[in-house]
Design a protein around this motif. Structure first.
Motif, mmCIF file in Angstrom:
data_model
loop_
_atom_site.group_PDB
_atom_site.id
_atom_site.type_symbol
_atom_site.label_atom_id
_atom_site.label_comp_id
_atom_site.label_asym_id
_atom_site.label_seq_id
_atom_site.Cartn_x
_atom_site.Cartn_y
_atom_site.Cartn_z
ATOM 1 N N ARG A 75 0.816 -1.216 0.000
ATOM 2 C CA ARG A 75 0.000 0.000 0.000
ATOM 3 C C ARG A 75 0.848 1.264 0.000
ATOM 4 N N ALA A 76 2.110 1.147 0.363
ATOM 5 C CA ALA A 76 2.984 2.321 0.384
ATOM 6 C C ALA A 76 3.462 2.624 -1.029
ATOM 7 N N PRO A 77 3.139 3.808 -1.569
ATOM 8 C CA PRO A 77 3.508 4.109 -2.959
ATOM 9 C C PRO A 77 5.011 4.205 -3.182
ATOM 10 N N ASP A 78 5.783 4.367 -2.114
ATOM 11 C CA ASP A 78 7.230 4.442 -2.263
ATOM 12 C C ASP A 78 7.916 3.146 -1.823
ATOM 13 N N ALA A 79 7.153 2.074 -1.685
ATOM 14 C CA ALA A 79 7.731 0.797 -1.279
ATOM 15 C C ALA A 79 8.723 0.292 -2.325
ATOM 16 N N VAL A 80 9.746 -0.389 -1.854
ATOM 17 C CA VAL A 80 10.738 -0.992 -2.738
ATOM 18 C C VAL A 80 10.538 -2.506 -2.693
ATOM 19 N N ILE A 81 10.130 -3.067 -3.816
ATOM 20 C CA ILE A 81 9.857 -4.507 -3.876
ATOM 21 C C ILE A 81 11.152 -5.210 -4.259
ATOM 22 N N ASP A 82 11.969 -5.497 -3.270
ATOM 23 C CA ASP A 82 13.274 -6.088 -3.528
ATOM 24 C C ASP A 82 13.470 -7.315 -2.640
ATOM 25 N N ARG A 83 14.707 -7.785 -2.535
ATOM 26 C CA ARG A 83 15.013 -8.977 -1.741
ATOM 27 C C ARG A 83 14.635 -8.781 -0.278
ATOM 28 N N ASP A 84 14.875 -7.590 0.263
ATOM 29 C CA ASP A 84 14.526 -7.326 1.659
ATOM 30 C C ASP A 84 13.018 -7.358 1.869
ATOM 31 N N TRP A 85 12.279 -6.860 0.895
ATOM 32 C CA TRP A 85 10.812 -6.903 0.966
ATOM 33 C C TRP A 85 10.342 -8.352 0.989
ATOM 34 N N LEU A 86 10.894 -9.182 0.099
ATOM 35 C CA LEU A 86 10.545 -10.601 0.073
ATOM 36 C C LEU A 86 10.923 -11.282 1.388
ATOM 37 N N ARG A 87 12.102 -10.932 1.928
ATOM 38 C CA ARG A 87 12.549 -11.525 3.173
ATOM 39 C C ARG A 87 11.544 -11.239 4.306
ATOM 40 N N ALA A 88 11.046 -10.017 4.362
ATOM 41 C CA ALA A 88 10.097 -9.657 5.420
ATOM 42 C C ALA A 88 8.807 -10.470 5.297
ATOM 43 N N LYS A 89 8.312 -10.651 4.078
ATOM 44 C CA LYS A 89 7.076 -11.412 3.875
ATOM 45 C C LYS A 89 7.261 -12.876 4.256
ATOM 46 N N ILE A 90 8.355 -13.486 3.780
ATOM 47 C CA ILE A 90 8.593 -14.905 4.057
ATOM 48 C C ILE A 90 8.867 -15.123 5.541
ATOM 49 N N SER A 91 9.608 -14.208 6.156
ATOM 50 C CA SER A 91 9.908 -14.328 7.588
ATOM 51 C C SER A 91 8.637 -14.269 8.419
ATOM 52 N N ALA A 92 7.722 -13.369 8.068
ATOM 53 C CA ALA A 92 6.461 -13.259 8.802
ATOM 54 C C ALA A 92 5.635 -14.530 8.667
ATOM 55 N N ALA A 93 5.582 -15.078 7.457
ATOM 56 C CA ALA A 93 4.836 -16.315 7.230
ATOM 57 C C ALA A 93 5.452 -17.465 8.028
#
Length: 398
Positions: A75-93
């Motif tokens: 939802r953040a228009p300035d979000a960076v969809i990179d490896r760190d973003w993926l890491r946060a999603k997978i870590s939360a799951a």
């Protein structure tokens, strides 16, 4: 705000921007302004979604030539969809599953339910089976693979690229071992007191369905000393859970001979093969034959495939569920339990329940609904996307 470095897709003035702002993760192509520039956006590319007043809504994956024009990632228009973003999603799951289960056997990633559209990952101990069913995932496969192994500590990663969803994204059909060594046979999976055998290379989907776990537990609680019939059993599903809880016998029915063989291996591994029998064939024909034989069971479960996978198939699917309910109800002993399940996206709980009740009524039985179940918590439901809450299970006393 700094101008985005990726293309912009804008909603039409009449489109309901509030629906997306309030949480829905999809923008329909029909709701987008499809001019020359937006039509040229490459499928799978990151894009900024704006409302008709050019106010940013979020960043997502564009597929403007498909029915779903954009899947929102952040939802953040300035979000960076990179490896760190993926890491946060997978870590939360991973953290959620680690809190829920004491053994590493579960669905690790459930697509939009975990904020990763198109991605399914099931865990079988040290082995992960991944289904990347969208272009944007395919383009990030190296990062996804490395992160999944790093975060979970698993040693083997298998890519199952055989789903119909991949064909819709024009992705190749393939089965690959991305890390470690593929198992040379089925894997043992402990669940609900039972042992299941998962064929992660040649079985349905990823090799095992984890979603029924809480419903297996309900049936297990009612199966002590019971005679059990499990129709559409796959690799033993409810039957093995019932045997683990002390059922005196379990008959498993399925059209797939390989699936029944795996169910038999599970019963053998549990030490209860003497109480387990199978019957291979069309489920409807087998139920009719059992009725003709005068057979009855204390607990009957019917967990068919998706009879209503789309709105176009809904009416036909609901009639099929009604027929399953009628045939299965006729096999339940007086005072026994009937569980009926649906994994159809298009058949919501109200419609499915109505079909079940019609079928039970046509069998001349008087039901009492004692349980309504869904998929387990390793299949989180996106509140705005009913497709992530596809599974329904209803248990009746007859």
């Amino acid at each position: 705000m700094t101008a985005p470095s990726f293309p912009v897709l804008r909603l039409k003035p009449k489109a309901d921007a509030r629906r997306i702002r309030h949480g829905h993760p999809w923008a329909w192509s029909d709701d987008l302004v499809l001019d020359r520039r937006s039509k040229a956006v490459t499928a799978g590319a990151l894009a900024l979604l704006e409302d008709a007043e050019r106010q940013p809504i979020g960043i997502g994956i564009a597929t403007v030539n498909a029915r779903i024009g954009l899947r929102v990632l952040d939802r953040a228009p300035d979000a960076v969809i990179d490896r760190d973003w993926l890491r946060a999603k997978i870590s939360a799951a991973h953290a959620l599953r680690a809190a829920l289960y004491d053994k590493p056997f579960y669905r690790l990633i459930h697509a939009e339910g975990d904020g990763l559209p198109g991605l399914i990952v099931d865990r079988f101990g040290d082995t992960l089976v991944m289904q990347p069913n969208a272009i944007w995932l395919e383009e990030r496969l190296d990062d996804l693979s490395a992160l999944l192994l790093e975060i979970t500590g698993a040693t083997t990663l298998i890519k199952n690229g055989t789903s119909r969803a991949r064909a819709l994204e024009e992705l190749p059909e393939e089965m690959l071992t991305l890390a470690g060594t593929a198992p040379d046979g089925p894997l043992e999976v402990p669940m609900t007191g039972a042992i299941y055998m998962a064929d992660v290379l040649g079985g349905q989907k990823t090799g095992l369905f984890y979603d029924q776990r809480p419903n297996h537990a309900l049936i297990a609680s009612l199966s002590g000393g019971a005679r059990v019939l499990d129709v559409f059993t796959h690799v033993g599903g409810f039957a093995l859970a019932a045997l683990a809880a002390g059922a005196t016998s379990a008959l498993a029915v399925d059209a797939s001979e390989p699936a029944l063989a795996l169910a038999g291996q599970g019963a053998q591994a549990m030490g209860c093969a003497d109480r387990f029998t199978t019957r291979q064939g069309d489920a409807f024909a087998v139920m009719e034959a059992l009725a003709a034989e005068g057979a009855t069971f204390d607990v009957v479960i019917a967990d068919p495939p998706a009879f209503a996978p789309s709105k176009q198939a809904l009416d036909k699917g609901l009639r099929a569920y009604e027929r399953v309910a009628r045939l299965a109800a006729s096999l339940v002993a007086e005072g026994g339990t009937l569980m009926l399940c649906s994994c159809s996206h298009a058949a919501d709980l109200t419609k499915f329940r109505a079909s079940c009740l019609r079928g039970i009524g046509r069998a001349g039985r008087e039901p009492r609904l004692i349980y309504t179940g869904f998929a387990g918590p390793d299949h989180p439901v996106h509140p705005s996307l009913s497709d992530t809450g596809y599974l329904k299970a209803l248990a009746f006393r007859l």
